[in-house]
Design a protein around this motif. Structure first.
Motif, PDB file in Angstrom:
ATOM      1  N   PHE A 156       0.791  -1.233   0.000  1.00 53.44           N
ATOM      2  CA  PHE A 156       0.000   0.000   0.000  1.00 53.44           C
ATOM      3  C   PHE A 156       0.824   1.285   0.000  1.00 53.44           C
ATOM      4  O   PHE A 156       0.246   2.377  -0.045  1.00 53.44           O
ATOM      5  N   ALA A 157       2.152   1.171   0.068  1.00 53.56           N
ATOM      6  CA  ALA A 157       2.979   2.381   0.010  1.00 53.56           C
ATOM      7  C   ALA A 157       3.943   2.377  -1.170  1.00 53.56           C
ATOM      8  O   ALA A 157       4.278   3.446  -1.678  1.00 53.56           O
ATOM      9  N   PRO A 164       1.508   6.945   2.949  1.00 56.42           N
ATOM     10  CA  PRO A 164       2.939   7.272   3.089  1.00 56.42           C
ATOM     11  C   PRO A 164       3.707   6.135   3.746  1.00 56.42           C
ATOM     12  O   PRO A 164       3.140   5.329   4.492  1.00 56.42           O
ATOM     13  N   VAL A 165       5.002   6.080   3.474  1.00 51.11           N
ATOM     14  CA  VAL A 165       5.849   5.006   3.984  1.00 51.11           C
ATOM     15  C   VAL A 165       6.217   5.220   5.442  1.00 51.11           C
ATOM     16  O   VAL A 165       6.220   4.282   6.242  1.00 51.11           O
ATOM     17  N   SER A 166       6.544   6.448   5.811  1.00 53.30           N
ATOM     18  CA  SER A 166       7.055   6.689   7.160  1.00 53.30           C
ATOM     19  C   SER A 166       6.770   8.119   7.582  1.00 53.30           C
ATOM     20  O   SER A 166       6.362   8.965   6.780  1.00 53.30           O
ATOM     21  N   GLY A 167       7.022   8.373   8.871  1.00 50.16           N
ATOM     22  CA  GLY A 167       6.862   9.711   9.419  1.00 50.16           C
ATOM     23  C   GLY A 167       5.438  10.007   9.851  1.00 50.16           C
ATOM     24  O   GLY A 167       4.478   9.346   9.423  1.00 50.16           O
ATOM     25  N   LEU A 168       5.314  11.019  10.704  1.00 49.91           N
ATOM     26  CA  LEU A 168       3.993  11.429  11.185  1.00 49.91           C
ATOM     27  C   LEU A 168       3.303  12.400  10.242  1.00 49.91           C
ATOM     28  O   LEU A 168       2.079  12.494  10.214  1.00 49.91           O
ATOM     29  N   ASN A 169       4.093  13.162   9.481  1.00 53.12           N
ATOM     30  CA  ASN A 169       3.549  14.136   8.532  1.00 53.12           C
ATOM     31  C   ASN A 169       4.492  14.264   7.345  1.00 53.12           C
ATOM     32  O   ASN A 169       5.656  13.870   7.408  1.00 53.12           O
ATOM     33  N   GLU A 170       3.952  14.831   6.272  1.00 50.19           N
ATOM     34  CA  GLU A 170       4.789  15.116   5.119  1.00 50.19           C
ATOM     35  C   GLU A 170       5.795  16.214   5.467  1.00 50.19           C
ATOM     36  O   GLU A 170       5.577  17.007   6.386  1.00 50.19           O
ATOM     37  N   ILE A 186      -3.552  11.940  10.212  1.00 51.23           N
ATOM     38  CA  ILE A 186      -4.405  10.747  10.221  1.00 51.23           C
ATOM     39  C   ILE A 186      -4.011   9.803   9.091  1.00 51.23           C
ATOM     40  O   ILE A 186      -3.948   8.581   9.278  1.00 51.23           O
ATOM     41  N   TRP A 187      -3.728  10.360   7.911  1.00 51.92           N
ATOM     42  CA  TRP A 187      -3.344   9.532   6.757  1.00 51.92           C
ATOM     43  C   TRP A 187      -2.041   8.769   7.034  1.00 51.92           C
ATOM     44  O   TRP A 187      -1.885   7.628   6.599  1.00 51.92           O
ATOM     45  N   HIS A 188      -1.115   9.381   7.763  1.00 52.83           N
ATOM     46  CA  HIS A 188       0.142   8.716   8.109  1.00 52.83           C
ATOM     47  C   HIS A 188      -0.060   7.638   9.178  1.00 52.83           C
ATOM     48  O   HIS A 188       0.773   6.738   9.299  1.00 52.83           O
TER      49      HIS A 188
END
Length: 321
Positions: A156-157, A164-170, A186-188
């Motif tokens: 799914f990434a 997204p693959v990693s992190g809390l935010n872009e 939320i998306w992360h």
């Protein structure tokens, strides 16, 4: 109930203290020490000796324990060796909200999914739907979380770049508005919470199914149906409430598994939470940070078990604490 809660809290104090004492001695059995973090090629070995002297690592372990105990009793868990002498609770204050957010979302998702699947399986006992849900629950329950997380990332990434693959935010999300920033957060969180939730929900579903099957065979359920009550009312209002008693025990007992699972998930998804901080502290032999993390995690687990005991009495008034 207030007396019961106070008694449990008093019993928890020596329990947490015992866990911290064991952690203090166990981490010192591991090879190496915090001074190794500062030893680089070309640096004199005397620097390591100075660091050990500065941190009191040259003292006998028993003397180190007495000094540590005196500081802890004053509420001082020390400063992090690996994070520029930053107070350990400042480090934890930055990481704890991330872990608590993941844990709470996982806990809610665990029980909602688990209860729904378990109730459906019990009501549709021995049907194709029941067998399908049972096989699916066993499949996900036996699946290692770290492997499932990697598979979710691949599918799914990477293959389907939906999440997204990693992190809390872009990167640069600080410039977003509040609503867009929250949606991005939320998306992360979708993938890591899904990984933790599916495994836990599968186990809870098996407990709920067994408990529901036992309850719906009771005389008072037959009486409720004989009165002409709708099946939905019989299942939700009469059967489910009594079937939730063993599930409430799982609520407190599931916290250790959620925190341990979050440790791996935070490392895999590069989340700056307690799990990642603990792993980095272990590799750096950061004794104060490891002990402080143990204290916070142990306290949260004890509180979770206490809440489960109190909820017992809320769900079933026949239980006296």
């Amino acid at each position: 109930m207030l007396v019961y809660i106070l008694r449990r809290l008093l019993v928890a104090i020596p329990l947490v203290f015992g866990v911290l004492t064991l952690t203090f001695f166990i981490i010192r059995l591991a090879p190496g020490d915090p001074a190794a973090l500062f030893i680089q090629p070309g640096i004199s070995p005397k620097v390591a000796d100075q660091i050990r002297e500065q941190y009191g690592l040259n003292d006998p372990v028993f003397i180190q324990y007495i000094k540590w105990l005196g500081s802890v009793l004053q509420g001082d868990f020390g400063r992090s060796f690996s994070r520029a002498q930053q107070p350990v609770f400042d480090v934890i204050a930055q990481a704890l909200p991330v872990t608590i957010t993941i844990a709470l979302l996982t806990l809610v998702a665990n029980f909602i999914l688990g209860i729904v699947i378990g109730v459906i399986s019990a009501v549709k006992q021995n049907s194709f739907l029941d067998r399908s849900l049972t096989v699916g629950a066993l499949f996900f329950y036996s699946m290692p979380e770290f492997w499932f997380a990697l598979m979710m990332i691949i599918v799914f990434a990477l293959k389907l770049p939906i999440f997204p693959v990693s992190g809390l935010n872009e990167v640069g999300a600080e410039s977003y508005g509040p609503f867009r920033f929250m949606l991005d957060r939320i998306w992360h969180l979708v993938l890591p919470v899904t990984v933790l939730s599916i495994n836990g929900a599968a186990g809870i579903a098996r407990y709920v199914r067994g408990s529901m099957l036992e309850v719906i065979r009771q005389d008072y359920i037959r009486t409720a149906r004989a009165k002409g009550l709708p099946e939905k009312v019989v299942i939700v209002r009469h059967a489910l409430r009594n079937a939730l008693l063993p599930v409430i025990t799982l609520m407190g007992g599931s916290l250790p598994f959620i925190f341990s699972g979050a440790l791996f998930i935070e490392v895999i998804f590069a989340f700056p939470g307690m799990g990642r901080v603990t792993v980095e502290a272990i590799f750096a032999r950061d004794y104060p940070l490891i002990i402080a993390n143990t204290f916070i995690s142990g306290t949260l687990i004890i509180m979770g078990n206490l809440i489960a005991d109190v909820l017992y009495a809320v769900v079933d008034p026949r239980i006296k604490l």
